[in-house]
Design an enzyme around this catalytic site. Structure first.
Site, PDB file in Angstrom:
ATOM      1  N   SER A   1     -47.982 -20.251  18.238  1.00 31.65           N
ATOM      2  CA  SER A   1     -49.137 -19.856  17.426  1.00 31.65           C
ATOM      3  C   SER A   1     -49.169 -20.569  16.081  1.00 31.65           C
ATOM      4  O   SER A   1     -50.257 -20.818  15.544  1.00 31.65           O
ATOM      5  CB  SER A   1     -49.137 -18.342  17.208  1.00 31.65           C
ATOM      6  OG  SER A   1     -49.262 -17.664  18.440  1.00 31.65           O
TER       7      SER A   1
ATOM      8  N   HIS B   1     -48.172 -17.003  12.458  1.00 31.23           N
ATOM      9  CA  HIS B   1     -49.607 -17.264  12.486  1.00 31.23           C
ATOM     10  C   HIS B   1     -50.116 -17.627  11.092  1.00 31.23           C
ATOM     11  O   HIS B   1     -50.884 -18.585  10.927  1.00 31.23           O
ATOM     12  CB  HIS B   1     -50.360 -16.029  12.987  1.00 31.23           C
ATOM     13  CG  HIS B   1     -50.001 -15.606  14.380  1.00 31.23           C
ATOM     14  ND1 HIS B   1     -48.775 -15.061  14.710  1.00 31.23           N
ATOM     15  CD2 HIS B   1     -50.721 -15.633  15.541  1.00 31.23           C
ATOM     16  CE1 HIS B   1     -48.748 -14.768  15.994  1.00 31.23           C
ATOM     17  NE2 HIS B   1     -49.917 -15.102  16.527  1.00 31.23           N
TER      18      HIS B   1
END
Length: 427
Positions: free
Chosen positions: A301, A366
């Protein structure tokens, strides 16, 4: 500088077909080689062109030809002479590149053209000063837009589609359309995706689980994922991207990096896109080690969010210039997908762990990827075919990134012992 063009030698070969590779630059008639800014620079650039053409000229002859156009070594040629050359050899150029050259000639109010801009143009290495000359010129491209051209093959339509998906300026879209050769193909994103899927399938067979693999007691024993107790094993800050929490985690990451990453790599090249991706991956794991010190990290991610956030930010910053279809709807879908994935990661992080006292993987990767995307990533995507070292913001953001990496390294060395954290036991 004289107004009359010298007559070419009988043995010279006609040239000036624009090429997509610097090594394939073709040269004008032997007497039509333009001057460079200084004698040594002239010989260097011309030698590269002659190498591509496999010419038998030596360096002394090249200097002699350059001096005929610029005896004072000013590095410029008059726009009148430049336009005359284009008229004589324009039929040998790609039509879109000919437009760019004419725009370059018309945008200069001083009546002269820098030879280095011409060399950069022919080798697909356009300088920032060249772009400014085009953007500030008083001439608009007179031909129809690339989107209006008909009779294109399937591959040409695909290249045109990618151009409109990623580039905000018509002049850049035409440039890319003429220059792209699919050699090399977008190998980086495809290779990364294949390897990630392969590792996931392997773990699925070993663990006999494909959904929420992270809940398996043997999951953390893998040598690839990042674990706070094993942070001294430096490879884990990068290899954690090959481990995913489950098929729901892998699926969304793969879709995003293929739909966004492959077109970006086709336009900007593997070197730049891989840099953004890997920088996002490293920033993600380091962000976890600083801000969520007791949690492990898995998944790609960080790299995916770096690419997607850079692309979305580039679209927003160039909204009027981006001509991709349904851009508002597609941005909304991308943001919903990213929000769903981020929400899943937050929920999983605070969900009771299946193997206490070690928590589930962190979601901070993230955010680390997003920060890389909206800084380094945006600078790269906004400067198609431009030299990044000429951009002040590039050096500013790169310095900030390096400082963060150094800070995180020292943090990992000293902070854990100074804060006396209770880390989960090693797997």
């Amino acid at each position: 500088m004289g107004d009359r063009l010298p007559e070419p030698h009988a043995s010279s070969s006609p040239a000036v077909a624009a090429s997509s590779e610097a090594e394939e630059i073709e040269v004008l008639d032997s007497e039509d080689v333009l001057p460079m800014a200084a004698e040594d620079r002239a010989s260097c650039s011309c030698r590269q062109a002659l190498k591509a053409e496999k010419s038998s000229w030596n360096e002394a002859q090249v200097k002699k030809q350059a001096e005929m156009f610029d005896p004072d070594n000013t590095g410029y040629i008059s726009t009148e002479k430049f336009r005359s050359l284009l008229q004589r050899h324009g039929s040998e150029l790609d039509p879109h590149k000919l437009e760019v050259l004419l725009a370059l000639a018309d945008s200069n109010s001083e009546g002269r053209i820098c030879y280095q801009d011409f060399v950069n143009l022919m080798s697909n290495k356009r300088s920032n000063s060249f772009r400014q000359a085009i953007l500030q010129g008083n001439r608009r491209l007179c031909s129809k837009a690339l989107l209006e051209e008909t009779g294109l093959s399937l591959s040409q339509r695909l290249i045109r589609h990618v151009a409109y998906e990623t580039l905000p300026r018509e002049i850049d879209r035409k440039w890319y359309y003429d220059s792209y050769t699919c050699c090399p193909p977008p190998w980086f994103m495809i290779t990364i995706t294949i390897v990630e899927v392969a590792f996931f399938l392997y773990n699925g067979v070993v663990l006999d689980r494909y959904v929420l693999q992270v809940s398996h007691p043997l999951y953390l024993k893998n040598a690839l994922l990042y674990h706070p107790q094993l942070r001294a094993q430096a490879w884990r800050y990068l290899t954690y991207i090959f481990m995913h929490a489950g098929i729901e985690h892998l699926g969304l990451n793969v879709v995003l990096q293929l739909l966004v990453g492959v077109p970006l790599e086709m336009v900007h090249g593997a070197a730049r896109i891989s840099f953004v991706y890997i920088a996002g991956v490293v920033a993600g794991s380091l962000a976890v080690s600083v801000a969520d010190m007791t949690a492990p990290v898995v998944g790609s991610s960080g790299g995916v969010y770096a690419l997607v956030s850079a692309h979305l930010a580039n679209i927003v910053m160039n909204w009027s210039g981006m001509k991709c279809q349904f851009k508002l709807l597609r941005m909304a879908v991308a943001l919903i997908c990213m929000s769903f994935e981020f929400g899943r990661a937050v929920w999983l992080r605070f969900h009771p762990s299946a193997y206490p006292p070690c928590p589930h993987p962190s979601f901070m990767a993230h955010l680390g990827g997003v920060m890389v995307g909206i800084t380094l990533g945006v600078i790269i995507l906004r400067n198609y075919e431009q030299r990044l070292q000429d951009q002040t913001l590039w050096w500013i953001f790169l310095s900030i990134y390096v400082i963060f990496v150094l800070f995180a390294i020292f943090w990992n060395i000293f902070a854990y012992s100074l804060l006396d954290l209770k880390l989960p036991p090693p797997p």
